[in-house]
Design a protein around this motif. Structure first.
Motif, PDB file in Angstrom:
ATOM      1  N   ARG A 310      10.084  -4.406   6.330  1.00 53.43           N
ATOM      2  CA  ARG A 310       9.724  -5.979   5.906  1.00 53.43           C
ATOM      3  C   ARG A 310      11.120  -6.905   6.140  1.00 53.43           C
ATOM      4  NH1 ARG A 310      11.256  -7.906   0.353  1.00 53.43           N
ATOM      5  NH2 ARG A 310      12.149  -5.652   0.020  1.00 53.43           N
ATOM      6  N   GLN A 381      -2.525   6.334   4.590  1.00 54.89           N
ATOM      7  CA  GLN A 381      -2.500   4.910   5.374  1.00 54.89           C
ATOM      8  C   GLN A 381      -2.832   5.048   6.830  1.00 54.89           C
ATOM      9  OE1 GLN A 381       0.979   3.594   3.038  1.00 54.89           O
ATOM     10  NE2 GLN A 381      -0.338   1.845   3.048  1.00 54.89           N
ATOM     11  N   SER A 390      -7.564  -3.104   4.078  1.00 56.72           N
ATOM     12  CA  SER A 390      -7.058  -3.354   2.846  1.00 56.72           C
ATOM     13  C   SER A 390      -6.005  -2.371   2.250  1.00 56.72           C
ATOM     14  CB  SER A 390      -8.277  -3.081   2.095  1.00 56.72           C
ATOM     15  OG  SER A 390      -8.853  -1.880   2.101  1.00 56.72           O
ATOM     16  N   ARG A 392      -3.254  -1.317   3.896  1.00 54.93           N
ATOM     17  CA  ARG A 392      -1.997  -1.368   4.470  1.00 54.93           C
ATOM     18  C   ARG A 392      -0.612  -1.850   3.618  1.00 54.93           C
ATOM     19  NH1 ARG A 392      -4.232  -3.886  10.261  1.00 54.93           N
ATOM     20  NH2 ARG A 392      -5.469  -2.195  10.765  1.00 54.93           N
ATOM     21  N   ASP A 393      -0.639  -2.071   2.387  1.00 53.19           N
ATOM     22  CA  ASP A 393       0.347  -2.160   1.698  1.00 53.19           C
ATOM     23  C   ASP A 393       1.751  -1.384   2.036  1.00 53.19           C
ATOM     24  OD1 ASP A 393       2.193  -3.079  -0.738  1.00 53.19           O
ATOM     25  OD2 ASP A 393       0.413  -4.282  -1.009  1.00 53.19           O
ATOM     26  N   ARG A 394       2.905  -2.261   1.861  1.00 52.23           N
ATOM     27  CA  ARG A 394       4.087  -1.328   2.051  1.00 52.23           C
ATOM     28  C   ARG A 394       4.636  -0.470   1.028  1.00 52.23           C
ATOM     29  NH1 ARG A 394       5.192  -6.092   5.051  1.00 52.23           N
ATOM     30  NH2 ARG A 394       5.717  -7.196   3.087  1.00 52.23           N
ATOM     31  N   PRO A 398       1.082   0.141  -4.980  1.00 55.03           N
ATOM     32  CA  PRO A 398      -0.143  -0.614  -4.389  1.00 55.03           C
ATOM     33  C   PRO A 398      -0.879  -0.214  -3.310  1.00 55.03           C
ATOM     34  CG  PRO A 398       2.113  -1.900  -4.476  1.00 55.03           C
ATOM     35  CD  PRO A 398       2.221  -0.613  -4.821  1.00 55.03           C
ATOM     36  N   ALA A 399      -0.432   0.795  -2.553  1.00 58.30           N
ATOM     37  CA  ALA A 399      -1.198   1.407  -1.317  1.00 58.30           C
ATOM     38  C   ALA A 399      -2.046   2.405  -2.154  1.00 58.30           C
ATOM     39  CB  ALA A 399      -0.248   2.020  -0.307  1.00 58.30           C
ATOM     40  N   GLU A 402      -5.020   0.789  -3.771  1.00 61.91           N
ATOM     41  CA  GLU A 402      -5.959   0.389  -2.710  1.00 61.91           C
ATOM     42  C   GLU A 402      -6.750   1.631  -2.179  1.00 61.91           C
ATOM     43  OE1 GLU A 402      -7.259  -2.440  -2.024  1.00 61.91           O
ATOM     44  OE2 GLU A 402      -5.650  -3.501  -3.275  1.00 61.91           O
TER      45      GLU A 402
END
Length: 992
Positions: A310, A381, A390, A392-394, A398-399, A402
């Protein structure tokens, strides 16, 4: 105060959580008129004694009246300050050194509201005199002042966050996100100082700082290394090489500014080792250089690391371009040829960094720790994110949300895993807050546990409750870690409600491929066959398979493991004991998975007789020969015919072969013990079978007793008690007619026994054949199969050659008539152990024969470096060297009179015929080559005389030898090193 008042005051202090009540009473009394207002508030802190001591210390260095008045008039300020003082000795020390910072906690807006990332950035840039609105902020304070101001500003903002966390129970993910934003702001301010240090040259380069790891995922700890990658581009018109040097200088300054200790303290280390080539690579690269590395050289773990990448500081457009460049590489990683091996290597790195003394209390890397959650989420992931953006959150939470929403993780499992992650992270935060030190070990000190437990509001018996909850969450994480990959596969295969996540067939196949299954479609069919339906067997399989699939995946051939398990389960599906044994005896299921997914040899033994699964519940060391022989005799007696008796004996042999093979696969079995066990098993098989055949032939020929005594002489590796799994049994047959017996009839009887014994033991059937090779007998295949003792004596007296005397070094009369065996041994001893040793002509003849073997016997195209028997430093080299020493010296040294190679080597060393180092080199090489030879047979299911060239077979051989996945090259290097050293000894001793 009356004695009663003192007792009441003491009991009140104990109730509030004070431990050193006498000191506490005196300290509270020193608060004067503020005592009543602060006593209860101190009792709400994690460590009331520490909070009181820190408060009194703070009062000495600030306006005491103003401090106490603020605390007693505003409950929020009081709770925040005392919560910090009771939980963090490091922040208490900061307040003592910078006392005005306590007022940060009196501002309700600052102290209770989570600041946005841009506000943190602006505050720290202002602290170093930089303009937050500039495209490239530059610090204007003198360098030393700017560095100290950054440290003090960082600690001030950290104080606000800790107060909000401790006093207002901030959500752990919000705390982690704010810590990450604070780290990003710190990096931006450090870069502003670095620009000042570099000067005008900084204007010629664009530099972006990419956060990795926890900072990149916005889930940073209170104290952690901050992982970063630097990327730069020259500005228009700037020289590329000069810009590169400037970028390196800027990056170096940022690392030092954040990491170095100054009078104002330290912040945290910046770790740039996740960059391409790690610590050996340049500190900063251009975007094109990063892309080239990821296209050609990067490993899977590096793409896993990019999941968290990031942009956090420096040039925003360049940071965004880096992320856009890296994104496709992440989601292509699962298709890489070595994805599974790299994943296994990642697991090993986690374990390798775990000190043994910390294993049981490691919060991060230990079993059931944070890394288990993060690793599982990231791997899911990587497997499914290629087709599903959908997930792919870091961030981990959150991942995970999902993944749960999309059906890759079951709802209940997803919620449970999130709860455990939150608890473990809160616990980690509380541990680190105390001294602001980087640690992930749960303390075992009762006072520390009590302080942490109270800071988590765990009730009166906080230490015990903390231990209970922590262990419960560890167990849950460990359980869910196993389920995340494997139970959803069962749901996809069995299509039953309630079986976890609802994966599509394509998603299930993708997951199986990522786990190392070469034929995911077939694997899914096996799972469906095993788990579909409502039967009790299917229900137990659905319980067993998640963990067994993991064991299969960790072994060299997962496909073979699953197929073998299906075949055995179908063969034993109607039995009552099979699935119950696997379900209730976890070690049996693990052993079975290891055997089936590693060894075709052992799998074939199980397929021949699935009931053999019971053996896996027993001791896997070879049984003693006496016990095996007694059982073989017992089962043979129950059969009316010789053929049935030998079949029963072979069935016992098959079971014991499985025992020895399984022991070699699941434990670090000693190769000499394996060889002795296989040889002892062959002794028992021959002894019991010889008795059956002799009795049957007497019955068929109408004889009351055998007309001759018979003995079987073990030769070669069998004679040395060094059989391998693929060895035939080299033997010679000797007989001696009883007094008064007709010699020709006795010879015909002995010949008939030998032929029938070989036939019955070599018949095709459900049990492995035992081939008896008699080619080492006098005159070889042209000579009689059985000779009398006198015939052997006459032959050896008149016709024996040097090679036959050498072959007799491995002769051991082990089966049959004991007196005949002893007299045969006495006959051959003078021949194989000549009293005067060997003359020069005989030594020359031995060497000539060896040279001929080397030149003629090595198969065409075979690599002499990796051929196990005839290669350089292989078995033949070592054994011929030992045998030459025996023929030269055993006549004078009885210690050398043994058919066993290792015993002879030890004797040669003790006699000074070999140096200790030379003997050790030969011993190590013989052991390793013999182990590889056994492993090749176990893996292939048939003998092999070379280190496999096929990558999968070589990896399986390495696994049997105890090497970790991915270490097949290390195995080969160890082999070549050992045989090279052995060959050097052979050149000196045998050929010298």
């Amino acid at each position: 105060m009356t004695p009663g008042d003192r007792r009441t005051d003491r009991s009140t202090l104990l109730r509030l959580g004070f431990v050193r009540v006498e000191e506490a009473a005196a300290g509270i009394a020193s608060l004067g008129p503020y005592a009543d207002g602060l006593r209860e508030a101190l009792g709400r802190s994690a460590d009331p004694d520490a909070a009181l001591a820190a408060l009194l210390a703070l009062a000495e260095v600030t306006d005491r009246e103003r401090l106490f008045a603020a605390l007693t008039s505003d409950a929020g300020t009081c709770d925040r300050l005392l919560a910090v003082l009771g939980a963090s000795s490091a922040l208490a020390e900061h307040l003592r050194r910078v006392p005005q910072d306590w007022e940060e906690l009196a501002d309700p807006l600052l102290a209770t509201t989570r600041p946005p990332a841009f506000a943190l950035r602006a505050e720290l840039l202002a602290a170093v005199g930089a303009d937050a609105t500039a495209s490239e902020p530059v610090a204007t304070l003198p360098d030393a002042d700017a560095v100290d101001a950054l440290r003090l500003g960082y600690r001030r903002l950290l104080l606000r966050l800790a107060a909000r966390d401790l006093a207002h129970n901030a959500e752990v993910e919000d705390v982690a996100a704010e810590l990450s934003d604070l780290a990003a702001a710190t990096l931006e301010a450090a870069l502003a100082i670095a620009r000042t240090r570099v000067g005008d040259a900084a204007q010629d380069v664009r530099l972006a700082i990419i956060a990795m790891g926890k900072c990149g995922g916005r889930e940073l700890n209170y104290v952690s290394d901050v992982d970063v990658v630097f990327v730069h581009e020259p500005c228009d018109g700037a020289d590329e090489a000069v810009a590169g040097r400037t970028a390196q200088a800027l990056a170096s300054h940022v690392i030092r500014i954040c990491s170095e200790q100054t009078a104002a303290g330290t912040i945290w280390p910046v770790d740039a080792n996740l960059r391409p080539e790690g610590s050996q690579g340049p500190l900063s690269r251009t975007l094109a250089s990063h892309r080239a590395y990821y296209e050609r050289w990067a490993k899977t773990w590096e793409f896993q690391a990019l999941l968290k990448a990031r942009p956090v500081a420096g040039d925003r457009a360049l940071g965004a371009a880096y992320r856009e460049m890296a994104e496709p590489f992440i989601w292509q990683a699962v298709a890489r040829p070595w994805f599974v091996e790299d994943v296994q290597a990642m697991r090993r790195r986690v374990v390798a960094h775990l000190p043994a003394q910390e294993a049981e209390r490691q919060l991060k890397l230990g079993s059931g720790g944070l890394r288990d959650v993060e690793f599982a989420v990231q791997l899911l992931q990587l497997v499914h994110g290629r087709a599903d953006p959908s997930i792919r959150d870091r961030g981990t939470l959150p991942a995970l949300e999902e993944l749960t929403r999309s059906g890759y993780v079951g709802r209940e499992d997803g919620r449970a895993l999130q709860d455990s992650w939150r608890f473990l992270r809160r616990l980690e935060h509380r541990i680190q807050l105390h001294r602001l030190r980087r640690t992930h070990v749960v303390p075992d000190d009762p006072d520390a546990l009590r302080r942490i437990g109270r800071s988590l509001d765990l009730g009166r018996d906080a230490a015990a409750e903390l231990e209970r909850q922590w262990r419960a969450h560890r167990r849950e994480v460990r359980r869910l870690h196993e389920k995340l990959f494997y139970r959803p596969l069962l749901g996809a295969a069995s299509r039953l409600p309630g079986e976890g996540a609802v994966l599509s067939a394509d998603a299930a196949r993708a997951r199986l491929a990522a786990l190392g299954y070469d034929d995911p479609a077939a694997a899914l069919r096996h799972l469906e066959a095993l788990t579909s339906g409502l039967s009790r067997a299917a229900a137990i399989q659905r319980t067993l398979l998640p963990v067994m699939l993991q064991w299969f995946a960790d072994a060299p051939d997962p496909d073979a493991g699953l197929l073998g398990f299906r075949r055995i389960s179908e063969a034993l599906g109607t039995t009552t004991w099979y699935l119950r044994l696997l379900r209730d005896e976890g070690e049996v299921a693990e052993r079975m998975a290891r055997v089936l997914a590693t060894s075709r040899y052992a799998t074939d033994l199980l397929h021949r007789e699935p009931q053999g699964v019971r053996v896996l519940a027993e001791d896997l060391h070879p049984l003693g020969g006496a016990a095996t022989l007694a059982e073989m005799r017992s089962v043979a007696r129950r059969q009316p015919e010789a053929a049935g008796g030998v079949r029963a004996i072979r069935a016992v042999r098959r079971r014991e072969l499985l025992r020895i093979a399984a022991g070699s696969l699941v434990s670090d079995a000693d190769v000499a013990e394996v060889g002795a066990g296989l040889s002892s098993l062959t002794d028992a098989t021959l002894e019991a079978s010889l008795e059956v055949v002799m009795a049957d032939l007497c019955r068929r020929r109408g004889l009351a007793e055998p007309p001759t005594r018979i003995a079987i002489v073990a030769m070669g590796r069998y004679g040395g008690a060094e059989l391998s799994f693929g060895s035939d049994a080299d033997v010679m047959f000797v007989h001696e007619p009883l007094p008064g017996a007709d010699a020709s009839r006795a010879a015909a009887y002995a010949q008939g026994v030998a032929l029938e014994l070989r036939r019955l033991l070599g018949l095709p059937g459900s049990d492995p054949a035992l081939d008896l090779d008699a080619d080492l007998r006098p005159e070889g295949r042209q000579g009689p199969l059985v000779r009398t003792l006198d015939s052997y004596a006459a032959y050896y007296a008149s016709w024996s050659e040097t090679w036959e005397a050498q072959a007799l070094l491995r002769a051991d009369a082990v089966v049959g008539d004991e007196d005949l065996r002893l007299r045969f041994t006495a006959l051959i001893d003078p021949l194989r152990f000549p009293a005067d040793g060997l003359d020069d002509d005989a030594v020359f003849e031995v060497r000539r024969l060896k040279a001929r073997v080397d030149a003629e016997r090595l198969p065409r195209g075979a690599d002499p470096h990796t051929h196990l028997k005839l290669g350089r430093g292989g078995l033949a080299d070592i054994e011929w060297t030992v045998q030459l020493l025996q023929m030269q010296h055993a006549g004078r040294h009885p210690e050398l009179r043994t058919p066993r190679t290792l015993v002879a080597l030890q004797a040669a060393a003790s006699l000074g015929l070999l140096s200790a180092d030379d003997a050790q080199d030969l011993v190590l090489a013989w052991r390793l080559v013999s182990r590889v030879r056994d492993a090749v047979t176990l893996v292939r299911g048939r003998p092999g005389d070379a280190v496999p060239s096929d990558a999968r077979e070589r990896a399986a051989v390495a696994a049997v030898l105890g090497y970790a996945p991915g270490e097949a090259t290390e195995m080969l290097n160890d082999y070549l090193r050992a045989t090279r050293r052995a060959r050097a000894v052979v050149d000196r001793v045998f050929w010298g």
